[in-house]
Design an enzyme around this catalytic site. Structure first.
Site, PDB file in Angstrom:
ATOM      1  N   ARG A  26       0.835  -1.211   0.000  1.00 60.41           N
ATOM      2  CA  ARG A  26       0.000   0.000   0.000  1.00 60.41           C
ATOM      3  C   ARG A  26       0.861   1.248   0.000  1.00 60.41           C
ATOM      4  O   ARG A  26       0.477   2.287  -0.524  1.00 60.41           O
ATOM      5  CB  ARG A  26      -0.945   0.005   1.213  1.00 60.41           C
ATOM      6  CG  ARG A  26      -2.104  -0.968   1.073  1.00 60.41           C
ATOM      7  CD  ARG A  26      -3.204  -0.674   2.075  1.00 60.41           C
ATOM      8  NE  ARG A  26      -2.779  -0.906   3.456  1.00 60.41           N
ATOM      9  CZ  ARG A  26      -2.868  -2.083   4.072  1.00 60.41           C
ATOM     10  NH1 ARG A  26      -3.382  -3.126   3.449  1.00 60.41           N
ATOM     11  NH2 ARG A  26      -2.466  -2.209   5.318  1.00 60.41           N
ATOM     12  N   SER A  43      -1.364 -16.492   5.902  1.00 64.08           N
ATOM     13  CA  SER A  43      -2.488 -15.730   6.438  1.00 64.08           C
ATOM     14  C   SER A  43      -3.661 -16.589   6.886  1.00 64.08           C
ATOM     15  O   SER A  43      -4.800 -16.260   6.616  1.00 64.08           O
ATOM     16  CB  SER A  43      -2.963 -14.784   5.334  1.00 64.08           C
ATOM     17  OG  SER A  43      -3.313 -13.551   5.877  1.00 64.08           O
ATOM     18  N   CYS A  47      -6.000 -18.249  15.308  1.00 60.96           N
ATOM     19  CA  CYS A  47      -6.939 -18.070  16.418  1.00 60.96           C
ATOM     20  C   CYS A  47      -8.238 -18.839  16.179  1.00 60.96           C
ATOM     21  O   CYS A  47      -8.983 -19.102  17.117  1.00 60.96           O
ATOM     22  CB  CYS A  47      -7.245 -16.583  16.610  1.00 60.96           C
ATOM     23  SG  CYS A  47      -5.753 -15.582  16.622  1.00 60.96           S
ATOM     24  N   THR A 278      15.731  -4.362  14.329  1.00 63.47           N
ATOM     25  CA  THR A 278      16.608  -5.195  15.161  1.00 63.47           C
ATOM     26  C   THR A 278      17.955  -4.494  15.323  1.00 63.47           C
ATOM     27  O   THR A 278      18.125  -3.342  14.887  1.00 63.47           O
ATOM     28  CB  THR A 278      16.850  -6.564  14.494  1.00 63.47           C
ATOM     29  OG1 THR A 278      17.604  -6.344  13.302  1.00 63.47           O
ATOM     30  CG2 THR A 278      15.557  -7.282  14.166  1.00 63.47           C
ATOM     31  N   GLY A 287       6.055  -9.545  15.839  1.00 60.47           N
ATOM     32  CA  GLY A 287       5.216 -10.675  16.241  1.00 60.47           C
ATOM     33  C   GLY A 287       5.743 -11.457  17.435  1.00 60.47           C
ATOM     34  O   GLY A 287       6.490 -10.944  18.271  1.00 60.47           O
ATOM     35  N   TYR A 431     -25.822   3.166  26.815  1.00 65.64           N
ATOM     36  CA  TYR A 431     -26.780   2.539  27.731  1.00 65.64           C
ATOM     37  C   TYR A 431     -28.181   2.480  27.146  1.00 65.64           C
ATOM     38  O   TYR A 431     -28.735   3.485  26.700  1.00 65.64           O
ATOM     39  CB  TYR A 431     -26.854   3.282  29.080  1.00 65.64           C
ATOM     40  CG  TYR A 431     -28.090   2.855  29.863  1.00 65.64           C
ATOM     41  CD1 TYR A 431     -28.283   1.503  30.167  1.00 65.64           C
ATOM     42  CD2 TYR A 431     -29.091   3.762  30.208  1.00 65.64           C
ATOM     43  CE1 TYR A 431     -29.437   1.081  30.815  1.00 65.64           C
ATOM     44  CE2 TYR A 431     -30.247   3.343  30.865  1.00 65.64           C
ATOM     45  CZ  TYR A 431     -30.411   2.009  31.164  1.00 65.64           C
ATOM     46  OH  TYR A 431     -31.550   1.572  31.786  1.00 65.64           O
ATOM     47  N   LYS A 439     -25.462   3.358  35.167  1.00 62.51           N
ATOM     48  CA  LYS A 439     -24.100   3.385  35.719  1.00 62.51           C
ATOM     49  C   LYS A 439     -23.451   2.103  35.231  1.00 62.51           C
ATOM     50  O   LYS A 439     -23.690   1.030  35.786  1.00 62.51           O
ATOM     51  CB  LYS A 439     -24.131   3.374  37.244  1.00 62.51           C
ATOM     52  CG  LYS A 439     -24.582   4.654  37.865  1.00 62.51           C
ATOM     53  CD  LYS A 439     -24.533   4.506  39.383  1.00 62.51           C
ATOM     54  CE  LYS A 439     -25.520   5.463  40.017  1.00 62.51           C
ATOM     55  NZ  LYS A 439     -26.319   4.856  41.069  1.00 62.51           N
TER      56      LYS A 439
HETATM   57  P1  FAD Z   1       2.739 -16.690  13.170  1.00 60.15           P
HETATM   58  O1  FAD Z   1       1.355 -16.208  12.934  1.00 60.15           O
HETATM   59  O2  FAD Z   1       2.922 -17.950  13.919  1.00 60.15           O
HETATM   60  O3  FAD Z   1       3.436 -16.817  11.764  1.00 60.15           O
HETATM   61  C1  FAD Z   1       4.767 -17.209  11.632  1.00 60.15           C
HETATM   62  C2  FAD Z   1       4.910 -17.980  10.335  1.00 60.15           C
HETATM   63  O4  FAD Z   1       6.275 -17.943  10.004  1.00 60.15           O
HETATM   64  C3  FAD Z   1       4.545 -19.448  10.477  1.00 60.15           C
HETATM   65  O5  FAD Z   1       3.508 -19.786   9.570  1.00 60.15           O
HETATM   66  C4  FAD Z   1       5.838 -20.185  10.173  1.00 60.15           C
HETATM   67  O6  FAD Z   1       5.615 -21.354   9.394  1.00 60.15           O
HETATM   68  C5  FAD Z   1       6.602 -19.159   9.369  1.00 60.15           C
HETATM   69  N1  FAD Z   1       8.045 -19.311   9.461  1.00 60.15           N
HETATM   70  C6  FAD Z   1       8.800 -19.428  10.572  1.00 60.15           C
HETATM   71  N2  FAD Z   1      10.110 -19.500  10.250  1.00 60.15           N
HETATM   72  C7  FAD Z   1      10.173 -19.418   8.922  1.00 60.15           C
HETATM   73  C8  FAD Z   1      11.251 -19.430   8.012  1.00 60.15           C
HETATM   74  N3  FAD Z   1      12.501 -19.526   8.439  1.00 60.15           N
HETATM   75  N4  FAD Z   1      10.985 -19.326   6.690  1.00 60.15           N
HETATM   76  C9  FAD Z   1       9.700 -19.223   6.251  1.00 60.15           C
HETATM   77  N5  FAD Z   1       8.649 -19.206   7.067  1.00 60.15           N
HETATM   78  C10 FAD Z   1       8.877 -19.295   8.385  1.00 60.15           C
HETATM   79  N6  FAD Z   1      -3.825 -14.458  19.604  1.00 60.15           N
HETATM   80  C11 FAD Z   1      -4.796 -13.599  19.960  1.00 60.15           C
HETATM   81  O7  FAD Z   1      -4.510 -12.410  20.102  1.00 60.15           O
HETATM   82  N7  FAD Z   1      -6.086 -14.017  20.136  1.00 60.15           N
HETATM   83  C12 FAD Z   1      -6.454 -15.298  19.974  1.00 60.15           C
HETATM   84  O8  FAD Z   1      -7.630 -15.661  20.125  1.00 60.15           O
HETATM   85  C13 FAD Z   1      -5.458 -16.237  19.622  1.00 60.15           C
HETATM   86  N8  FAD Z   1      -5.768 -17.545  19.466  1.00 60.15           N
HETATM   87  C14 FAD Z   1      -4.781 -18.418  19.099  1.00 60.15           C
HETATM   88  C15 FAD Z   1      -5.131 -19.755  18.952  1.00 60.15           C
HETATM   89  C16 FAD Z   1      -4.165 -20.665  18.582  1.00 60.15           C
HETATM   90  C17 FAD Z   1      -4.526 -22.110  18.447  1.00 60.15           C
HETATM   91  C18 FAD Z   1      -2.833 -20.226  18.314  1.00 60.15           C
HETATM   92  C19 FAD Z   1      -1.787 -21.198  17.892  1.00 60.15           C
HETATM   93  C20 FAD Z   1      -2.488 -18.900  18.478  1.00 60.15           C
HETATM   94  C21 FAD Z   1      -3.461 -17.991  18.857  1.00 60.15           C
HETATM   95  N9  FAD Z   1      -3.154 -16.630  19.051  1.00 60.15           N
HETATM   96  C22 FAD Z   1      -4.130 -15.757  19.424  1.00 60.15           C
HETATM   97  C23 FAD Z   1      -1.785 -16.138  18.891  1.00 60.15           C
HETATM   98  C24 FAD Z   1      -1.576 -15.526  17.534  1.00 60.15           C
HETATM   99  O9  FAD Z   1      -2.001 -16.433  16.568  1.00 60.15           O
HETATM  100  C25 FAD Z   1      -0.097 -15.178  17.365  1.00 60.15           C
HETATM  101  O10 FAD Z   1       0.244 -14.254  18.353  1.00 60.15           O
HETATM  102  C26 FAD Z   1       0.194 -14.561  16.002  1.00 60.15           C
HETATM  103  O11 FAD Z   1      -0.194 -15.437  14.977  1.00 60.15           O
HETATM  104  C27 FAD Z   1       1.695 -14.255  15.883  1.00 60.15           C
HETATM  105  O12 FAD Z   1       1.981 -13.807  14.604  1.00 60.15           O
HETATM  106  P2  FAD Z   1       3.428 -14.021  13.977  1.00 60.15           P
HETATM  107  O13 FAD Z   1       3.392 -13.432  12.622  1.00 60.15           O
HETATM  108  O14 FAD Z   1       4.439 -13.555  14.934  1.00 60.15           O
HETATM  109  O15 FAD Z   1       3.619 -15.598  13.902  1.00 60.15           O
END
Ligand code: FAD
Length: 554
Positions: A26, A43, A47, A278, A287, A431, A439
């Site tokens: 974007r 994507s 959750c 970093t 994340g 409310y 309240k």
């Molecule tokens: P992720 O979403 O985990 O994405 C990281 C991705 O990087 C993965 O798909 C992995 O395969 C890929 N990857 C890693 N290393 C490499 C590499 N070297 N090369 C290529 N790809 C790579 N949070 C909430 O706030 N509310 C909720 O209700 C909630 N429910 C959840 C339920 C479950 C079952 C789970 C597992 C998590 C939940 N979370 C929830 C947490 C939330 O999903 C995570 O905080 C969020 O997805 C983190 O985002 P991220 O991009 O850091 O990592």
């Protein structure tokens, strides 16, 4: 820096990575943006995984919020699934990628690199942990594996290890599918991000739905035989089951960053500045893999949640294009559905305030979620933690059947804005009888807390009424019928409506600790008693809070 032909590489294609990619596009039509994801999907809704297992989201495809094709079409992003970035060469500014489909390694140069590799589920090194019935829950693949075990083996019982929000959601999901669950938790409480007493209703809800909850318990081994698995517990018990789901927390995926010589913090996450940069200025990280600053406490911590990951991804992309966005710390706002109950929290909990030596005061209230005369009203319990001098809100937790999200979101906003309990008194919130009260519970929390700080009321807590001093006298101002249903040992009963006529029953030389059901009548009694010259405190949250403590300790 010019936007022209900037090459941006993103590692990880889910919450943080996909947000960063979309934002980067974007901001620049010219940039070359490549998203590497080692898994099959980008994507996807992590959750939502428990809700497909439960059947609440029947269509698996609904979890795929964005597909590689859609991402290519709409954002012209080069999405490479099953491509894992295996190393970063910072000097050459390139990454080495392993293409798991094409079975080859190749390099890609970058101008800016964003790491969003997430966090991996902990897997304790226990005997039998690699058995085929043991799963963790992170990806679509994990979810499919759980569903397959359920279809193929039709297990009667599952053991879920870990009572955090993922463990609780999975427990509910399995129960919804007709599987009996033993939920094993090492700590003395489930949902350790909340305080012990606030989890008592959740414990009850689990028991109501037949969950066999084992607190203060760990698993020590997993054994396999033809009939399935059995889990050995630290108590010596053995639980036979057909599925074991490990939900015992996550640890940041830092291997790539660590091997590239990027700074890792004391909590084990990648160190970033407020721009999500970093220790290498051309490499950003976002994340679950990064350490964040706790908004309230100011310390470094790990808070793996989707909201922060999404916002951080956006901020990293902003900064690559010189927008100067800053990430403004994390406050741990979270919510969890446990069958018909919801528990939510924001800011610091009491355990954290004690651990960090932060001064605080606390109040408990148990109002209805909306006007009680409108059908369907149900109680909610709110705990509010605040600075005892300034009244600045430090944290809050709420539990109940309905209206928890709304109250926690308002309080989360209040914390973010640096508001005080006095400000809560003045919030003008929606409310009408089906939704709230004139309240609102949030106003009410403000009134109660502000009364304490203004010195209009002195409160005491569970520890005081459970163990009163020799110079203290407990008075319960509930009705006799209420007392018969349960009371605090040693409390003298005078219903509030009779109090003015029975003052002679109270010792003048002792401090009176007044108790009622939720802290409303006891406050009224407190006002009566103090104006008649008694030294007095009233028990915040009343007998309901007392029960929350005693139940949570059972
Ligand atoms: P992720 O979403 O985990 O994405 C990281 C991705 O990087 C993965 O798909 C992995 O395969 C890929 N990857 C890693 N290393 C490499 C590499 N070297 N090369 C290529 N790809 C790579 N949070 C909430 O706030 N509310 C909720 O209700 C909630 N429910 C959840 C339920 C479950 C079952 C789970 C597992 C998590 C939940 N979370 C929830 C947490 C939330 O999903 C995570 O905080 C969020 O997805 C983190 O985002 P991220 O991009 O850091 O990592």
């Amino acid at each position: 820096m010019s936007n022209k032909k900037k090459r941006i590489l993103i590692v990880g294609g889910v919450a943080g990575g996909a947000s960063a990619a979309a934002r980067a596009r974007r901001l620049s039509e010219d940039a070359e943006i490549t998203l590497f994801e080692r898994g099959k999907y980008i994507s996807f809704a992590n959750c939502g995984l428990p809700y497909h297992i439960s059947g609440a989201i029947p269509n698996r495809k609904k979890l795929l919020v964005q597909t590689p094709d859609a991402m290519r079409k709409r954002f012209r992003i080069d999405v490479r699934t099953r491509n894992e970035v295996i190393s970063v060469n910072r000097e050459k500014k390139e990454v080495i990628v392993r293409d798991h489909e094409g079975k080859k390694d190749y390099s890609e140069p970058y101008d800016a690199l964003i790491l969003s590799p997430g966090a991996e589920p902990n897997r304790p090194p226990l005997p039998g942990v690699d058995s085929k019935h043991v799963v963790t829950v992170r990806s679509m693949h994990d979810m499919d594996a759980i569903i397959k075990v359920m279809k193929d083996n039709k297990p009667d019982r599952a053991v879920v290890v870990g009572g955090g929000y993922i463990g609780l959601e999975i427990t509910e999901a399995l129960c919804e599918r007709g599987v009996k669950v033993t939920l094993v938790e090492l700590a003395p409480q489930i949902m350790v991000t909340a305080d012990l007493e606030m989890t008592a209703p959740v414990k009850q809800e689990l028991s109501l739905h037949g969950v066999d909850l084992r607190l203060n318990t760990s698993i020590t081994a997993i054994n396999e035989d033809e009939e399935g698995s059995s889990v050995v517990l630290s108590t010596g018990d053995t639980v036979r089951c057909g599925l074991i789901v490990l939900c015992i927390g996550v640890k940041p995926e830092i291997k790539l960053a660590y091997e590239a010589g990027i700074e890792i913090g004391k909590r084990g996450g990648i160190v970033v500045d407020e721009h999500m940069r970093t220790s290498d200025p051309d490499i950003y990280a976002v994340g679950d893999a990064v350490e964040v600053t706790d908004l309230v406490g100011g310390f470094q911590t790990l808070i793996p949640l989707a909201g922060p990951a999404n916002r951080q991804g956006r901020i990293a992309a902003d900064n690559i294009f010189g927008h100067g966005s800053t990430y403004k710390k994390t406050q741990g706002t979270a919510i969890c559905k446990v069958f018909d109950l919801t528990i939510g929290m924001t800011g610091m909990n009491e355990k954290g305030l004690i651990r960090t030596g932060t001064p605080y005061e606390k109040i408990y209230i148990h109002p209805a979620n909306h006007a009680t005369y409108y059908p369907g009203a149900s109680p909610i319990s709110i705990k509010l933690l605040f600075n005892p001098e300034s009244g600045v809100i430090l944290g809050s937790q709420a539990v109940g059947h309905s209206g928890i999200d709304k109250r926690i979101d308002v309080l989360a906003t209040a914390i973010r804005a640096g508001m005080t309990v006095y400000d809560l008194e003045h919030l003008e919130l929606t409310y009408a009888p089906p939704y709230g009260s004139a309240k609102d519970p949030v106003n009410y929390a403000g009134f109660v807390a502000a009364n304490v700080l203004r010195g209009e009321a002195r409160i005491c807590q569970y520890e005081d009424v459970a163990n009163p001093g020799d110079d203290q006298f407990l008075v319960d101002v509930r009705t006799t019928a209420e007392i018969e249903a349960g009371n605090i040992p040693g409390a003298h009963n005078i219903p509030v409506d009779e109090l003015r006529g029975r003052l002679g029953e109270l010792p003048k030389n002792k401090e009176i600790l007044v108790i009622c059901q939720v802290g409303l009548r006891s406050y009224l009694a407190y006002r009566i008693l103090t104006q008649h010259g008694f030294r007095c405190q009233y028990f915040s949250g009343g007998y309901k809070t007392y029960l929350a403590f005693t139940d949570s300790l059972l």
